[in-house]
Design an enzyme around this catalytic site. Structure first.
Site, PDB file in Angstrom:
ATOM      1  N   TYR A 166      15.189  31.200   5.742  1.00 18.79           N
ATOM      2  CA  TYR A 166      14.052  31.892   6.334  1.00 18.79           C
ATOM      3  C   TYR A 166      14.290  32.177   7.807  1.00 18.79           C
ATOM      4  O   TYR A 166      14.758  31.308   8.546  1.00 18.79           O
ATOM      5  CB  TYR A 166      12.777  31.052   6.193  1.00 18.79           C
ATOM      6  CG  TYR A 166      12.175  31.091   4.807  1.00 18.79           C
ATOM      7  CD1 TYR A 166      11.723  32.297   4.255  1.00 18.79           C
ATOM      8  CD2 TYR A 166      12.047  29.930   4.055  1.00 18.79           C
ATOM      9  CE1 TYR A 166      11.160  32.330   2.989  1.00 18.79           C
ATOM     10  CE2 TYR A 166      11.479  29.963   2.790  1.00 18.79           C
ATOM     11  CZ  TYR A 166      11.038  31.166   2.258  1.00 18.79           C
ATOM     12  OH  TYR A 166      10.485  31.202   1.005  1.00 18.79           O
ATOM     13  N   LYS A 198       0.842  -1.207   0.000  1.00 20.33           N
ATOM     14  CA  LYS A 198       0.000   0.000   0.000  1.00 20.33           C
ATOM     15  C   LYS A 198       0.878   1.259   0.000  1.00 20.33           C
ATOM     16  O   LYS A 198       2.077   1.177   0.301  1.00 20.33           O
ATOM     17  CB  LYS A 198      -0.899  -0.029   1.235  1.00 20.33           C
ATOM     18  CG  LYS A 198      -0.122  -0.091   2.543  1.00 20.33           C
ATOM     19  CD  LYS A 198      -0.984  -0.604   3.687  1.00 20.33           C
ATOM     20  CE  LYS A 198      -0.178  -0.592   4.979  1.00 20.33           C
ATOM     21  NZ  LYS A 198      -0.895  -1.219   6.083  1.00 20.33           N
TER      22      LYS A 198
HETATM   23  C1  LIG Z   1       0.014  -1.964   6.755  1.00 14.79           C
HETATM   24  C2  LIG Z   1      -0.430  -3.312   7.180  1.00 14.79           C
HETATM   25  C3  LIG Z   1       0.495  -4.344   7.339  1.00 14.79           C
HETATM   26  C4  LIG Z   1       1.993  -4.122   7.311  1.00 14.79           C
HETATM   27  O1  LIG Z   1       2.393  -3.543   8.521  1.00 14.79           O
HETATM   28  P1  LIG Z   1       3.916  -3.158   8.859  1.00 14.79           P
HETATM   29  O2  LIG Z   1       3.872  -2.695  10.256  1.00 14.79           O
HETATM   30  O3  LIG Z   1       4.305  -2.088   7.908  1.00 14.79           O
HETATM   31  O4  LIG Z   1       4.719  -4.395   8.663  1.00 14.79           O
HETATM   32  C5  LIG Z   1      -0.004  -5.615   7.607  1.00 14.79           C
HETATM   33  N1  LIG Z   1      -1.342  -5.834   7.725  1.00 14.79           N
HETATM   34  C6  LIG Z   1      -2.255  -4.843   7.600  1.00 14.79           C
HETATM   35  C7  LIG Z   1      -3.688  -5.143   7.773  1.00 14.79           C
HETATM   36  C8  LIG Z   1      -1.829  -3.545   7.349  1.00 14.79           C
HETATM   37  O5  LIG Z   1      -2.725  -2.554   7.263  1.00 14.79           O
END
Ligand SMILES: *Cc1c(COP(=O)(O)O)cnc(C)c1O
Length: 352
Positions: free
Chosen positions: A253, A43
């Site tokens: 700045y 994601k």
């Molecule tokens: C984002 C996510 C993961 C991965 O988590 P990390 O802490 O980045 O390893 C796994 N399962 C679900 C449902 C997530 O939303």
């Protein structure tokens, strides 16, 4: 001439992706996951690294299970991997989204009884199920898993998500105990509980499939993973101007840095619009031929000024690496390792 007939020159900031480290991180997590399969959370554009570059590397390493949050992300993922391997975490909010999942061939992760019924009413088929074991984010509650609609599903992966796997606390064991109840109550091909940090909690937590994200991309959420996980993302910015200051001249700045004596400074092409936030003002460092050069004054939107006093041979057009090793950078900035990665903006050239 048509404007798009002339490609723009390369950006003066780039995100170098260490593909070998990415593949090695997946293999390390796969080996830590024991007999369980190891998937990948991809994601948010692989946490900012870029799906285009990262997903083929993970697929070549052996990954076959992919997790995205949004439907748009699913559409991008299926350009690189078989749709049947992709799970969409946010689930179908509408009949149109359920229809989209079927048309694309990806699996929705059903997060409520309403979504379970929607999936069945619109035709059913392979799906995943999220059960909430204590985070109170997405998922069916423990009281809902016995519903007869759940029994009518064709569940590939039944999952839950750990809220505090990066800490040693009672919540982990409590969620594990609840997930064991889930496994007894819900029929599915596979069961999955662990994110990156969860993998380090040990074999009891692994079930059939793990879902690391952060650690694939170089994050170290628990001490046990240090030494097994390598940095993957190396942001670099070019010097776009060199200036010589005299004592008493100020920088940037609000003039928060004043030169104590004559000094040489470089303006580099990265700023808070690129995710190099103002928390690095007067605190961050860049790397040049093994030297660490301090950031001077405020980070601007598109630029940051650094001290070149000890880098005499560094000039305009040269590339400086940001000091951005995730655990240390998180401690120095107060940002999480997740934020440090996902902040890296669209102006970075991710093509190499
Ligand atoms: C984002 C996510 C993961 C991965 O988590 P990390 O802490 O980045 O390893 C796994 N399962 C679900 C449902 C997530 O939303």
């Amino acid at each position: 001439m048509m404007p798009d007939a002339v490609p723009p020159p390369h950006a003066a900031l780039r995100l170098r992706l260490d593909s070998a480290a990415l593949a090695a991180n997946w293999r390390a997590l796969d080996s830590l996951s024991g007999a369980a399969r190891t998937g990948a959370a991809i994601k948010a554009d692989c946490y900012g690294l870029g799906v285009t570059a990262a997903v083929p590397v993970l697929a070549a390493a052996g990954c076959r299970d992919w997790f995205v949050a949004h439907w748009q992300e699913a559409a991008e993922a299926v350009r690189f991997v078989p749709a049947a391997q992709v799970s969409v975490l946010h689930g179908p909010m509408t009949d149109a989204e359920a229809a989209y999942a079927r048309a694309l061939g990806v699996r929705p992760v059903l997060n409520s009884l309403a979504q379970v019924r929607r999936w069945l009413d619109t035709g059913g088929g392979p799906c995943d199920l999220m059960v909430d074991t204590g985070m109170n984010r997405l998922g069916l509650s423990m009281g809902e898993i016995g519903d007869e609609a759940v029994g009518a599903l064709e569940i590939e992966t039944c999952m839950s998500h750990l809220a505090s796997a990066d800490e040693d606390c009672a919540q982990n064991a409590a969620q594990l105990a609840r997930f064991r109840e889930v496994r007894n109550a819900v029929q599915a091909q596979h069961y999955s509980l662990c994110n990156s940090a969860g993998i380090a909690l040990g074999g009891d937590y692994h079930f059939d499939l793990t879902r690391p994200g952060l650690a694939l991309y170089g994050g170290v959420p628990r001490g046990e993973l240090a030494g097994q996980i390598a940095q993957v993302a190396w942001p670099e910015a070019a010097v776009i101007q060199v200036r010589d200051l005299t004592a008493g001249e100020s920088v940037g700045y609000n003039a928060t840095f004043v030169a104590p004596g004559p000094m040489r400074v470089g303006v580099i092409s990265v700023g808070y619009a690129d995710g190099y936030l103002r928390c690095w003002s007067g605190r961050g460092h860049v790397l040049w031929q093994g030297r660490r050069l301090p950031v001077l004054g405020r980070v601007s939107m598109d630029m940051t000024i650094v001290d070149l006093s000890t880098a005499e041979n560094c000039g305009e057009g040269d590339w400086l690496g940001l000091d951005y090793v995730l655990p240390e950078a998180a401690a120095a900035s107060g940002l999480s390792q997740y934020e440090l990665l996902t902040l890296l903006g669209r102006r970075f050239d991710r093509s190499e």
